[in-house]
Design a protein around this motif. Structure first.
Motif, PDB file in Angstrom:
ATOM      1  N   GLU A   1       0.828  -1.218   0.000  1.00  0.00           N
ATOM      2  CA  GLU A   1       0.000   0.000   0.000  1.00  0.00           C
ATOM      3  C   GLU A   1       0.853   1.254   0.000  1.00  0.00           C
ATOM      4  OE1 GLU A   1      -3.106   2.529   2.856  1.00  0.00           O
ATOM      5  OE2 GLU A   1      -2.591   0.471   3.399  1.00  0.00           O
ATOM      6  N   HIS A   2       0.552   2.153  -0.933  1.00  0.00           N
ATOM      7  CA  HIS A   2       1.042   3.533  -0.893  1.00  0.00           C
ATOM      8  C   HIS A   2       0.032   4.407  -1.621  1.00  0.00           C
ATOM      9  CE1 HIS A   2       4.790   3.738   1.235  1.00  0.00           C
ATOM     10  NE2 HIS A   2       5.312   2.726   0.573  1.00  0.00           N
ATOM     11  N   HIS A   3       0.179   5.721  -1.467  1.00  0.00           N
ATOM     12  CA  HIS A   3      -0.794   6.654  -2.035  1.00  0.00           C
ATOM     13  C   HIS A   3      -0.089   7.804  -2.731  1.00  0.00           C
ATOM     14  CE1 HIS A   3      -4.035   4.701   0.265  1.00  0.00           C
ATOM     15  NE2 HIS A   3      -3.101   4.551   1.190  1.00  0.00           N
TER      16      HIS A   3
ATOM     17  N   THR B   1       3.193   0.989   9.983  1.00  0.00           N
ATOM     18  CA  THR B   1       2.934   2.376  10.349  1.00  0.00           C
ATOM     19  C   THR B   1       2.762   3.285   9.145  1.00  0.00           C
ATOM     20  OG1 THR B   1       5.288   2.950  10.399  1.00  0.00           O
ATOM     21  CG2 THR B   1       4.297   2.117  12.451  1.00  0.00           C
ATOM     22  N   GLY B   2       3.392   2.949   8.007  1.00  0.00           N
ATOM     23  CA  GLY B   2       3.557   3.956   6.976  1.00  0.00           C
ATOM     24  C   GLY B   2       4.548   5.001   7.465  1.00  0.00           C
TER      25      GLY B   2
ATOM     26  N   LYS C   1       2.448  10.004  15.923  1.00  0.00           N
ATOM     27  CA  LYS C   1       1.920   8.949  16.786  1.00  0.00           C
ATOM     28  C   LYS C   1       1.740   7.626  16.030  1.00  0.00           C
ATOM     29  CE  LYS C   1      -0.591  12.161  19.792  1.00  0.00           C
ATOM     30  NZ  LYS C   1      -1.931  12.557  20.324  1.00  0.00           N
ATOM     31  N   ARG C   2       2.492   7.460  14.953  1.00  0.00           N
ATOM     32  CA  ARG C   2       2.207   6.319  14.076  1.00  0.00           C
ATOM     33  C   ARG C   2       2.434   4.965  14.755  1.00  0.00           C
ATOM     34  NH1 ARG C   2       6.846   8.787  12.557  1.00  0.00           N
ATOM     35  NH2 ARG C   2       8.714   7.584  12.008  1.00  0.00           N
TER      36      ARG C   2
ATOM     37  N   PRO D   1      -2.337   3.403  10.622  1.00  0.00           N
ATOM     38  CA  PRO D   1      -2.809   4.700  11.118  1.00  0.00           C
ATOM     39  C   PRO D   1      -3.658   5.473  10.108  1.00  0.00           C
ATOM     40  CG  PRO D   1      -0.482   4.394  11.623  1.00  0.00           C
ATOM     41  CD  PRO D   1      -0.868   3.316  10.653  1.00  0.00           C
ATOM     42  N   LEU D   2      -3.625   5.082   8.840  1.00  0.00           N
ATOM     43  CA  LEU D   2      -4.414   5.778   7.830  1.00  0.00           C
ATOM     44  C   LEU D   2      -5.858   5.290   7.781  1.00  0.00           C
ATOM     45  CD1 LEU D   2      -1.879   5.925   4.840  1.00  0.00           C
ATOM     46  CD2 LEU D   2      -2.059   7.415   6.847  1.00  0.00           C
TER      47      LEU D   2
END
Length: 324
Positions: free
Chosen positions: A45-47, A109-110, A125-126, A81-82
């Motif tokens: 996953e990435h954005h 966490t990303g 705060k990840r 966290p997302l």
């Protein structure tokens, strides 16, 4: 050792193709992996990448669930966290149901500033948030507040934490560790012990950037182009939104030469199945390694090479790692 493949579904501008074809071909490769006896397929996953890096791994896993019958489906990773805990818990349960109990839920966490801004999440705060997501997801399933629940009880959760502090956190939560870094085994086991888990409960698996070939010299001119794009582009996005300079372009020749002697993003395995198998066997020796998953494609690689790669991993490499 279980052996799987890994997709990030990138569609680079230099080799851009129809999006439906890109996703359709990846699903064909999932079917082929299932037919050939590979153990797992994993999605990332990435954005906001210009090449469309896969943004929703559980959605892709649901599609793969409908096209396969045996291999396990993993996320490496969902950036916890997302996303709200009920969202992850519901989507994961649905994939587990569609696959008849074949999901491995990898959370992490990303780290990218633009992604946290996009989702309105708190980057500072990840780690705390990701730890909390694990607890919340487990509680949602156990209490029945998310319906329907997953078929597996418990559904395996893995944490893609890196570094000794992250490994200790994964141990404290009693999850698997999505890393094959030998340096993380001791802090991971320490974390398990701190929460009362048996050290024998340690479970690790992870990925390598890899291309396996029966003719390394013939394939190298193509491989090096896609390797360079994949990592130069990725490393640029790693620092986006920060004051850090863009890293220098990689040296693919050096990456090829150093192989597992390097660390982090410089770790690239290239060679025959026998060469790659020996490197993996040596690297994971002494680890509670349940599996390894290898990149099916380097960004934008031609379909014929990807198909050949997947078949070589399944037909030749996997048997070489069967007794690890």
């Amino acid at each position: 050792m279980k052996v799987g493949i890994y997709f990030d579904l990138r569609n680079p501008p230099p080799w851009q193709q129809n999006w439906s074809r890109l996703y359709g071909f990846a699903l064909e490769m999932c079917e082929e992996a299932d037919r050939l006896g590979l153990d797992s397929v994993w999605f990332s996953e990435h954005h906001g990448f210009e090449d469309g890096y896969l943004p929703q791994p559980l959605t892709m896993a649901a599609a793969a669930a409908a096209r396969t019958r045996r291999l396990r489906l993993g996320t490496a990773v969902v950036a916890a966290p997302l996303h709200a805990a009920p969202e992850i818990a519901e989507q994961a349960a649905l994939v587990d149901i569609l696959s008849d109990g074949r999901l491995d839920l990898g959370l992490g966490t990303g780290y990218r500033v633009p992604e946290y801004r996009l989702y309105g999440a708190d980057l500072g705060k990840r780690y705390t948030t990701t730890d909390q997501r694990v607890r919340e997801i487990r509680e949602l399933w156990a209490s029945g507040r998310v319906t329907p629940g997953p078929l597996q009880d418990p559904l395996p959760i893995w944490l893609g934490y890196q570094g000794p502090q992250g490994a200790r956190r994964a141990g404290r939560l009693g999850t698997g560790l999505l890393s094959l870094d030998p340096a993380l085994l001791a802090p991971y086991r320490e974390g398990l012990a701190e929460s009362g888990y048996d050290g024998a409960a340690a479970r690790m698996q992870g990925s390598f950037t890899t291309f396996v070939t029966e003719d390394p010299e013939a394939d190298w001119p193509v491989v090096r182009r896609h390797l360079s794009y994949q990592w130069d582009n990725y490393r640029r996005y790693m620092v986006e939104g920060t004051d850090q300079p863009v890293p220098r372009p990689i040296d693919p020749e050096r990456w090829r030469e150093t192989g597992l002697a390097a660390t982090g993003v410089g770790r690239f395995l290239y060679g025959t199945p026998e060469t790659v198998a020996e490197a993996i066997r040596s690297y994971v020796k002494g680890l509670p390694a349940e599996g390894v998953f290898l990149w099916a494609s380097l960004a934008g690689m031609p379909e014929e090479m990807v198909a050949r790669h997947v078949r070589l991993i399944a037909g030749t490499l996997r048997p070489l790692l069967a007794d690890v």
